[in-house]
Design a protein around this motif. Structure first.
Motif, PDB file in Angstrom:
ATOM      1  N   TRP A   1       0.840  -1.200   0.000  1.00 31.09           N
ATOM      2  CA  TRP A   1       0.000   0.000   0.000  1.00 31.09           C
ATOM      3  C   TRP A   1       0.872   1.244   0.000  1.00 31.09           C
ATOM      4  O   TRP A   1       1.889   1.283   0.675  1.00 31.09           O
ATOM      5  N   LYS A   2       0.436   2.243  -0.767  1.00 23.24           N
ATOM      6  CA  LYS A   2       1.175   3.500  -0.812  1.00 23.24           C
ATOM      7  C   LYS A   2       0.909   4.324   0.444  1.00 23.24           C
ATOM      8  O   LYS A   2      -0.098   4.141   1.116  1.00 23.24           O
ATOM      9  N   ALA A   3       1.826   5.245   0.708  1.00 24.04           N
ATOM     10  CA  ALA A   3       1.649   6.157   1.848  1.00 24.04           C
ATOM     11  C   ALA A   3       0.447   7.059   1.592  1.00 24.04           C
ATOM     12  O   ALA A   3       0.154   7.409   0.444  1.00 24.04           O
ATOM     13  N   THR A   4      -0.254   7.408   2.664  1.00 30.83           N
ATOM     14  CA  THR A   4      -1.404   8.304   2.544  1.00 30.83           C
ATOM     15  C   THR A   4      -1.138   9.570   3.345  1.00 30.83           C
ATOM     16  O   THR A   4      -0.110   9.689   4.013  1.00 30.83           O
ATOM     17  N   ARG A   5      -2.061  10.516   3.287  1.00 28.80           N
ATOM     18  CA  ARG A   5      -1.907  11.768   4.026  1.00 28.80           C
ATOM     19  C   ARG A   5      -1.873  11.505   5.532  1.00 28.80           C
ATOM     20  O   ARG A   5      -1.120  12.138   6.278  1.00 28.80           O
ATOM     21  N   ILE A   6      -2.678  10.542   5.969  1.00 24.18           N
ATOM     22  CA  ILE A   6      -2.753  10.235   7.400  1.00 24.18           C
ATOM     23  C   ILE A   6      -1.584   9.349   7.821  1.00 24.18           C
ATOM     24  O   ILE A   6      -0.918   9.607   8.819  1.00 24.18           O
ATOM     25  N   PHE A   7      -1.318   8.272   7.032  1.00 22.11           N
ATOM     26  CA  PHE A   7      -0.172   7.401   7.306  1.00 22.11           C
ATOM     27  C   PHE A   7       0.950   7.767   6.334  1.00 22.11           C
ATOM     28  O   PHE A   7       1.170   7.095   5.334  1.00 22.11           O
ATOM     29  N   SER A   8       1.641   8.855   6.659  1.00 23.65           N
ATOM     30  CA  SER A   8       2.618   9.422   5.729  1.00 23.65           C
ATOM     31  C   SER A   8       3.849   8.539   5.536  1.00 23.65           C
ATOM     32  O   SER A   8       4.563   8.675   4.546  1.00 23.65           O
ATOM     33  N   TYR A   9       4.126   7.640   6.462  1.00 23.97           N
ATOM     34  CA  TYR A   9       5.256   6.723   6.321  1.00 23.97           C
ATOM     35  C   TYR A   9       4.875   5.451   5.567  1.00 23.97           C
ATOM     36  O   TYR A   9       5.726   4.607   5.303  1.00 23.97           O
ATOM     37  N   GLY A  10       3.588   5.285   5.273  1.00 20.63           N
ATOM     38  CA  GLY A  10       3.144   4.049   4.634  1.00 20.63           C
ATOM     39  C   GLY A  10       2.771   3.007   5.676  1.00 20.63           C
ATOM     40  O   GLY A  10       2.588   3.326   6.848  1.00 20.63           O
ATOM     41  N   TYR A  11       2.686   1.747   5.228  1.00 15.98           N
ATOM     42  CA  TYR A  11       2.184   0.683   6.099  1.00 15.98           C
ATOM     43  C   TYR A  11       3.226  -0.402   6.390  1.00 15.98           C
ATOM     44  O   TYR A  11       2.886  -1.515   6.756  1.00 15.98           O
ATOM     45  N   GLY A  12       4.509  -0.044   6.227  1.00 15.09           N
ATOM     46  CA  GLY A  12       5.593  -1.020   6.423  1.00 15.09           C
ATOM     47  C   GLY A  12       5.626  -1.639   7.803  1.00 15.09           C
ATOM     48  O   GLY A  12       6.059  -2.778   7.973  1.00 15.09           O
ATOM     49  N   ARG A  13       5.154  -0.893   8.800  1.00 13.29           N
ATOM     50  CA  ARG A  13       5.232  -1.388  10.182  1.00 13.29           C
ATOM     51  C   ARG A  13       4.211  -2.483  10.493  1.00 13.29           C
ATOM     52  O   ARG A  13       4.302  -3.105  11.547  1.00 13.29           O
ATOM     53  N   ILE A  14       3.278  -2.720   9.578  1.00 18.53           N
ATOM     54  CA  ILE A  14       2.306  -3.806   9.785  1.00 18.53           C
ATOM     55  C   ILE A  14       3.056  -5.136   9.941  1.00 18.53           C
ATOM     56  O   ILE A  14       2.681  -5.974  10.752  1.00 18.53           O
ATOM     57  N   GLU A  15       4.155  -5.296   9.179  1.00 16.38           N
ATOM     58  CA  GLU A  15       4.975  -6.509   9.267  1.00 16.38           C
ATOM     59  C   GLU A  15       5.503  -6.701  10.689  1.00 16.38           C
ATOM     60  O   GLU A  15       5.431  -7.790  11.251  1.00 16.38           O
ATOM     61  N   ILE A  16       6.049  -5.629  11.253  1.00 24.47           N
ATOM     62  CA  ILE A  16       6.640  -5.699  12.594  1.00 24.47           C
ATOM     63  C   ILE A  16       5.554  -5.948  13.637  1.00 24.47           C
ATOM     64  O   ILE A  16       5.714  -6.759  14.547  1.00 24.47           O
ATOM     65  N   LEU A  17       4.436  -5.247  13.475  1.00 25.32           N
ATOM     66  CA  LEU A  17       3.314  -5.389  14.410  1.00 25.32           C
ATOM     67  C   LEU A  17       2.752  -6.811  14.375  1.00 25.32           C
ATOM     68  O   LEU A  17       2.486  -7.410  15.423  1.00 25.32           O
ATOM     69  N   SER A  18       2.598  -7.363  13.168  1.00 29.43           N
ATOM     70  CA  SER A  18       2.055  -8.722  13.047  1.00 29.43           C
ATOM     71  C   SER A  18       3.030  -9.737  13.625  1.00 29.43           C
ATOM     72  O   SER A  18       2.619 -10.704  14.275  1.00 29.43           O
ATOM     73  N   GLY A  19       4.330  -9.498  13.412  1.00 27.38           N
ATOM     74  CA  GLY A  19       5.344 -10.379  13.995  1.00 27.38           C
ATOM     75  C   GLY A  19       5.281 -10.357  15.511  1.00 27.38           C
ATOM     76  O   GLY A  19       5.374 -11.394  16.170  1.00 27.38           O
ATOM     77  N   PHE A  20       5.081  -9.171  16.080  1.00 28.22           N
ATOM     78  CA  PHE A  20       5.000  -8.998  17.539  1.00 28.22           C
ATOM     79  C   PHE A  20       3.765  -9.713  18.099  1.00 28.22           C
ATOM     80  O   PHE A  20       3.853 -10.457  19.079  1.00 28.22           O
ATOM     81  N   ILE A  21       2.618  -9.510  17.439  1.00 21.30           N
ATOM     82  CA  ILE A  21       1.362 -10.132  17.898  1.00 21.30           C
ATOM     83  C   ILE A  21       1.452 -11.656  17.762  1.00 21.30           C
ATOM     84  O   ILE A  21       1.057 -12.397  18.663  1.00 21.30           O
ATOM     85  N   ASN A  22       2.009 -12.117  16.619  1.00 19.89           N
ATOM     86  CA  ASN A  22       2.220 -13.564  16.424  1.00 19.89           C
ATOM     87  C   ASN A  22       3.061 -14.153  17.543  1.00 19.89           C
ATOM     88  O   ASN A  22       2.750 -15.221  18.074  1.00 19.89           O
ATOM     89  N   GLY A  23       4.132 -13.429  17.876  1.00 21.44           N
ATOM     90  CA  GLY A  23       5.035 -13.871  18.935  1.00 21.44           C
ATOM     91  C   GLY A  23       4.315 -14.023  20.262  1.00 21.44           C
ATOM     92  O   GLY A  23       4.495 -15.021  20.965  1.00 21.44           O
ATOM     93  N   LEU A  24       3.475 -13.042  20.593  1.00 16.36           N
ATOM     94  CA  LEU A  24       2.716 -13.085  21.847  1.00 16.36           C
ATOM     95  C   LEU A  24       1.772 -14.290  21.875  1.00 16.36           C
ATOM     96  O   LEU A  24       1.691 -15.004  22.875  1.00 16.36           O
ATOM     97  N   PHE A  25       1.069 -14.508  20.754  1.00 20.21           N
ATOM     98  CA  PHE A  25       0.151 -15.652  20.659  1.00 20.21           C
ATOM     99  C   PHE A  25       0.906 -16.969  20.835  1.00 20.21           C
ATOM    100  O   PHE A  25       0.437 -17.873  21.528  1.00 20.21           O
ATOM    101  N   LEU A  26       2.062 -17.059  20.195  1.00 20.04           N
ATOM    102  CA  LEU A  26       2.834 -18.297  20.253  1.00 20.04           C
ATOM    103  C   LEU A  26       3.379 -18.580  21.652  1.00 20.04           C
ATOM    104  O   LEU A  26       3.483 -19.733  22.058  1.00 20.04           O
ATOM    105  N   ILE A  27       3.698 -17.514  22.398  1.00 13.99           N
ATOM    106  CA  ILE A  27       4.144 -17.698  23.789  1.00 13.99           C
ATOM    107  C   ILE A  27       2.989 -18.252  24.628  1.00 13.99           C
ATOM    108  O   ILE A  27       3.184 -19.141  25.458  1.00 13.99           O
TER     109      ILE A  27
END
Length: 295
Positions: A1-27
């Motif tokens: 997804w391209k960067a938007t006016r509201i999310f000016s950095y784009g959505y790259g951090r979804i990867e990190i966030l999903s990895g973090f949430i996955n990690g919590l679930f797996l623990i």
């Protein structure tokens, strides 16, 4: 997804966030499997293992294919020098031993090619899954040949510990990114880069250097540089940008402050010499192993 006016950095951090949430679930999953294993270790139940071997062998084959695909995709990601997200989603019932299935549905998020430690965490996770399949096959053989029903909870215990150990690096790396830590893999290069910046002709000093990983492919940074009145600003900006780009920062903001700026500031709050003395202190700062500054 391209960067938007509201999310000016784009959505790259979804990867990190999903990895973090996955990690919590797996623990959480590892904890419940561990508790179940301890309960069954105290009182091993009698199990029917006839259907287990084909399912475990099938799971092992799927995992081995997953590891091959992961390694292949990883090498491609490095070759292309760009971040990518690898996820191996495999829900397989490891233990159909008649107990509440250790069907641990795994969804492994990675922050991509740029995050070596995160990639390692994900790879270890898939590897733990594979070793889990091998563990199930071994426990089945022990139960069928020797009637050692205790092998089942021991195998479950082994799997739970493997899941936990493999997911710790993933959570640690995701936390570091979310807490805006200086990227560990660029720590040395950035320290050398700041020393180079200090030696640029016409540059008095610098202050407030901030560098953090935004996502797999973006390392962001901001820095204030103090320059002499007669210097060409664009030349200095070009030099600083070049040095920091070589050190891995590809999203940089530079604020140039000339001597006149400090003289103006002296009328408001802090004198020029005080600010200059403060920024000069940066030279005497050293990095600790964890990336923090000490005087």
């Amino acid at each position: 997804w391209k960067a938007t006016r509201i999310f000016s950095y784009g959505y790259g951090r979804i990867e990190i966030l999903s990895g973090f949430i996955n990690g919590l679930f797996l623990i959480v999953i590892a904890f419940f499997v561990f508790m179940e294993s301890v309960a069954r270790l105290i009182d091993p139940p009698e199990l029917d293992t006839h259907m287990l071997t084909p399912v475990s062998v099938g799971g092992l084959i799927v995992n081995l294919i997953g590891i091959c695909a992961f390694s292949h995709a990883h090498s491609h990601a490095h070759g292309a020098s760009q971040g990518s997200c690898h996820s191996s989603d495999h829900s397989h019932s490891h233990h159909m031993h008649g107990h509440s299935d250790h069907g641990h549905g795994h969804s492994h998020g990675s922050a991509g090619g740029g995050m070596n430690a995160n990639m390692r965490g994900v790879f270890l996770h898939v590897l733990a899954d594979t070793l889990g399949s091998i563990g199930v096959i071994v426990s089945t053989v022990l139960i069928e040949q020797f009637g050692w029903f205790i092998a089942d909870p021991l195998c479950s215990l082994f799997i739970a510990i493997l899941i936990f150990l493999s997911v710790v690096p993933l959570i640690k790396d995701a936390c570091q990114v979310l807490l805006l830590r200086l990227p560990p893999e660029y720590e040395k290069e950035l320290h050398i880069a700041l020393e180079k910046i200090q030696k640029i002709e016409g540059l008095i000093s610098y202050r407030d250097p901030h560098f953090w990983r935004h996502s797999a492919s973006i390392v962001a940074g901001t820095i204030h540089i103090q320059v002499t009145s007669d210097v060409l600003e664009q030349r200095i900006v070009q030099q600083v940008t070049g040095i920091l780009k070589d050190a891995g920062v590809n999203n940089l903001t530079i604020q140039v402050e000339k001597e006149a700026y400090f003289q103006h500031m002296s009328g408001l709050s802090t004198g020029f010499h005080d600010v200059l003395a403060m920024t000069k202190q940066m030279e005497s700062m050293k990095y600790c192993k964890d990336g923090t500054y000490i005087m």
